[in-house]
Design a protein around this motif. Structure first.
Motif, mmCIF file in Angstrom:
data_model
loop_
_atom_site.group_PDB
_atom_site.id
_atom_site.type_symbol
_atom_site.label_atom_id
_atom_site.label_comp_id
_atom_site.label_asym_id
_atom_site.label_seq_id
_atom_site.Cartn_x
_atom_site.Cartn_y
_atom_site.Cartn_z
ATOM 1 N N ASP A 1 -50.080 -2.912 -6.303
ATOM 2 C CA ASP A 1 -51.056 -2.074 -6.821
ATOM 3 C C ASP A 1 -51.892 -1.363 -6.005
ATOM 4 O OD1 ASP A 1 -49.813 -2.808 -9.096
ATOM 5 O OD2 ASP A 1 -51.437 -4.329 -9.675
ATOM 6 N N ARG A 2 -52.480 -2.173 -4.757
ATOM 7 C CA ARG A 2 -53.173 -1.416 -3.547
ATOM 8 C C ARG A 2 -52.669 -0.590 -2.946
ATOM 9 N NH1 ARG A 2 -56.064 -5.721 -0.275
ATOM 10 N NH2 ARG A 2 -57.038 -3.896 0.509
ATOM 11 N N PHE A 3 -51.269 -0.567 -2.803
ATOM 12 C CA PHE A 3 -50.351 0.560 -1.935
ATOM 13 C C PHE A 3 -50.262 1.683 -3.023
ATOM 14 C CE2 PHE A 3 -49.488 -2.858 1.076
ATOM 15 C CZ PHE A 3 -49.501 -2.046 2.165
ATOM 16 N N GLN A 4 -50.213 1.518 -4.078
ATOM 17 C CA GLN A 4 -49.848 2.455 -5.184
ATOM 18 C C GLN A 4 -51.270 3.373 -5.348
ATOM 19 O OE1 GLN A 4 -46.757 0.690 -8.716
ATOM 20 N NE2 GLN A 4 -48.862 1.060 -9.077
ATOM 21 N N GLU A 5 -52.263 2.755 -5.463
ATOM 22 C CA GLU A 5 -53.701 3.448 -5.551
ATOM 23 C C GLU A 5 -53.746 4.391 -4.354
ATOM 24 O OE1 GLU A 5 -56.796 0.438 -5.538
ATOM 25 O OE2 GLU A 5 -56.159 -0.200 -7.552
ATOM 26 N N ARG A 6 -53.318 4.099 -3.189
ATOM 27 C CA ARG A 6 -53.455 4.795 -1.872
ATOM 28 C C ARG A 6 -52.339 5.809 -1.768
ATOM 29 N NH1 ARG A 6 -53.873 0.134 2.782
ATOM 30 N NH2 ARG A 6 -55.918 -0.543 2.156
ATOM 31 N N VAL A 7 -51.141 5.536 -2.325
ATOM 32 C CA VAL A 7 -50.125 6.621 -2.420
ATOM 33 C C VAL A 7 -50.037 7.535 -3.534
ATOM 34 C CG1 VAL A 7 -47.545 6.943 -2.110
ATOM 35 C CG2 VAL A 7 -48.770 4.858 -1.041
ATOM 36 N N GLY A 8 -50.262 7.051 -4.633
ATOM 37 C CA GLY A 8 -50.407 7.570 -5.794
ATOM 38 C C GLY A 8 -48.853 7.977 -6.561
ATOM 39 N N LEU A 9 -47.884 6.973 -5.999
ATOM 40 C CA LEU A 9 -46.565 6.960 -6.474
ATOM 41 C C LEU A 9 -46.499 5.567 -7.216
ATOM 42 C CD1 LEU A 9 -44.559 8.267 -3.758
ATOM 43 C CD2 LEU A 9 -44.998 9.482 -5.711
ATOM 44 N N PRO A 10 -45.587 5.477 -8.119
ATOM 45 C CA PRO A 10 -45.231 4.275 -8.785
ATOM 46 C C PRO A 10 -44.419 3.472 -7.849
ATOM 47 C CG PRO A 10 -44.177 5.970 -9.881
ATOM 48 C CD PRO A 10 -44.867 6.590 -9.061
ATOM 49 N N LEU A 11 -44.741 2.405 -7.498
ATOM 50 C CA LEU A 11 -43.896 1.604 -6.401
ATOM 51 C C LEU A 11 -43.590 0.266 -7.187
ATOM 52 C CD1 LEU A 11 -46.378 1.904 -3.247
ATOM 53 C CD2 LEU A 11 -44.288 3.347 -3.797
ATOM 54 N N SER A 12 -42.453 -0.299 -6.414
ATOM 55 C CA SER A 12 -41.836 -1.673 -6.903
ATOM 56 C C SER A 12 -42.146 -2.592 -5.452
ATOM 57 C CB SER A 12 -40.643 -1.502 -7.320
ATOM 58 O OG SER A 12 -39.696 -1.060 -6.320
ATOM 59 N N TYR A 13 -41.850 -3.779 -5.529
ATOM 60 C CA TYR A 13 -41.982 -4.485 -4.392
ATOM 61 C C TYR A 13 -40.906 -5.384 -4.285
ATOM 62 C CZ TYR A 13 -43.599 -8.677 -7.106
ATOM 63 O OH TYR A 13 -43.696 -9.593 -7.983
ATOM 64 N N VAL A 14 -40.317 -5.794 -3.080
ATOM 65 C CA VAL A 14 -39.528 -6.982 -2.773
ATOM 66 C C VAL A 14 -40.246 -7.907 -1.921
ATOM 67 C CG1 VAL A 14 -37.326 -7.361 -1.773
ATOM 68 C CG2 VAL A 14 -37.555 -5.278 -2.964
ATOM 69 N N ALA A 15 -40.027 -9.180 -2.202
ATOM 70 C CA ALA A 15 -40.942 -10.351 -1.573
ATOM 71 C C ALA A 15 -39.793 -11.082 -1.081
ATOM 72 C CB ALA A 15 -41.981 -10.938 -2.247
ATOM 73 N N ARG A 16 -39.571 -11.627 0.350
ATOM 74 C CA ARG A 16 -38.971 -12.489 0.899
ATOM 75 C C ARG A 16 -39.648 -13.364 1.662
ATOM 76 N NH1 ARG A 16 -35.980 -7.654 1.204
ATOM 77 N NH2 ARG A 16 -37.016 -6.891 3.052
ATOM 78 N N GLU A 17 -39.197 -14.828 1.500
ATOM 79 C CA GLU A 17 -39.690 -15.805 2.194
ATOM 80 C C GLU A 17 -39.189 -15.708 3.599
ATOM 81 O OE1 GLU A 17 -41.002 -20.388 2.040
ATOM 82 O OE2 GLU A 17 -39.878 -19.815 0.574
ATOM 83 N N ASN A 18 -40.048 -15.727 4.705
ATOM 84 C CA ASN A 18 -39.644 -15.819 5.979
ATOM 85 C C ASN A 18 -40.446 -16.878 6.747
ATOM 86 O OD1 ASN A 18 -38.930 -15.463 8.775
ATOM 87 N ND2 ASN A 18 -39.600 -13.274 8.706
ATOM 88 N N PRO A 19 -39.674 -18.278 6.849
ATOM 89 C CA PRO A 19 -40.243 -19.129 7.405
ATOM 90 C C PRO A 19 -40.838 -19.039 8.846
ATOM 91 C CG PRO A 19 -37.979 -20.030 6.792
ATOM 92 C CD PRO A 19 -38.518 -18.527 6.553
ATOM 93 N N GLN A 20 -40.009 -18.106 9.773
ATOM 94 C CA GLN A 20 -40.270 -17.818 11.202
ATOM 95 C C GLN A 20 -41.647 -17.259 11.390
ATOM 96 O OE1 GLN A 20 -37.310 -15.356 12.590
ATOM 97 N NE2 GLN A 20 -36.022 -16.727 12.802
ATOM 98 N N LEU A 21 -42.443 -16.845 10.392
ATOM 99 C CA LEU A 21 -43.935 -16.132 10.192
ATOM 100 C C LEU A 21 -44.804 -17.478 10.565
ATOM 101 C CD1 LEU A 21 -43.925 -13.704 7.547
ATOM 102 C CD2 LEU A 21 -43.576 -13.434 10.039
ATOM 103 N N LEU A 22 -44.401 -18.608 10.109
ATOM 104 C CA LEU A 22 -45.192 -19.753 10.119
ATOM 105 C C LEU A 22 -46.180 -20.116 8.900
ATOM 106 C CD1 LEU A 22 -45.669 -20.437 14.143
ATOM 107 C CD2 LEU A 22 -44.048 -21.199 12.595
ATOM 108 N N SER A 23 -47.180 -18.900 8.986
ATOM 109 C CA SER A 23 -48.072 -18.802 7.622
ATOM 110 C C SER A 23 -48.193 -17.307 7.608
ATOM 111 C CB SER A 23 -49.306 -19.769 7.932
ATOM 112 O OG SER A 23 -50.062 -19.539 6.904
#
Length: 145
Positions: free
Chosen positions: A85-107
């Motif tokens: 939603d924060r990105f949608q406010e900036r861009v002004g377009l309807p956006l969707s999201y894709v979330a993937r877990e990546n254990p290499q990020l550590l946290s």
């Protein structure tokens, strides 16, 4: 290699109509099949070039319409939706999201929208810290001993 503008416009138009109208992040199998059959009607060389441009156009369209989130940690769907939603406010377009877990990020997490990447994770912080430390001797770097 230069590409005719008309070929690129055709690929962009075909890519735009390949997505599922109800879910902006998903391709419609029926629509993609129809597009590939249209491309198959072109002469072999033209079809090959158009298929290549179509792939690039699909990727570009996806990046304009979807926020990609890589995460490691206890994040939930409401958090991802607020981030989108924060990105949608900036861009002004309807956006969707894709979330993937990546254990290499550590946290933490890494967010990509278009050509921009925002990173707030332990792995990137440690890598930046390691690059900032000048190599003066092996006493600072045990792996060098």
């Amino acid at each position: 290699m230069r590409t005719k503008r008309s070929r690129r416009k055709i690929a962009d138009l075909l890519a735009e109509h390949s997505w599922d109208p109800l879910q902006a992040e998903k391709l419609s199998a029926e629509r993609v099949e129809a597009v590939l059959s249209v491309i198959g009607e072109y002469p072999l060389v033209e079809a090959s070039r158009l298929r290549h441009l179509y792939g690039h156009a699909l990727e570009a369209f996806f990046r304009r319409r979807c926020v990609e989130i890589e995460y490691c940690g206890p994040y939930t769907a409401p958090f991802f939706e607020r981030l989108r939603d924060r990105f949608q406010e900036r861009v002004g377009l309807p956006l969707s999201y894709v979330a993937r877990e990546n254990p290499q990020l550590l946290s933490g997490l890494r967010v990509r929208y278009g050509d921009h990447i925002w990173s707030r994770n332990v792995r990137d912080n440690l890598d930046a810290f390691r690059r900032a430390i000048p190599l003066r001797g092996s006493e600072f770097h045990p792996e060098m001993q």
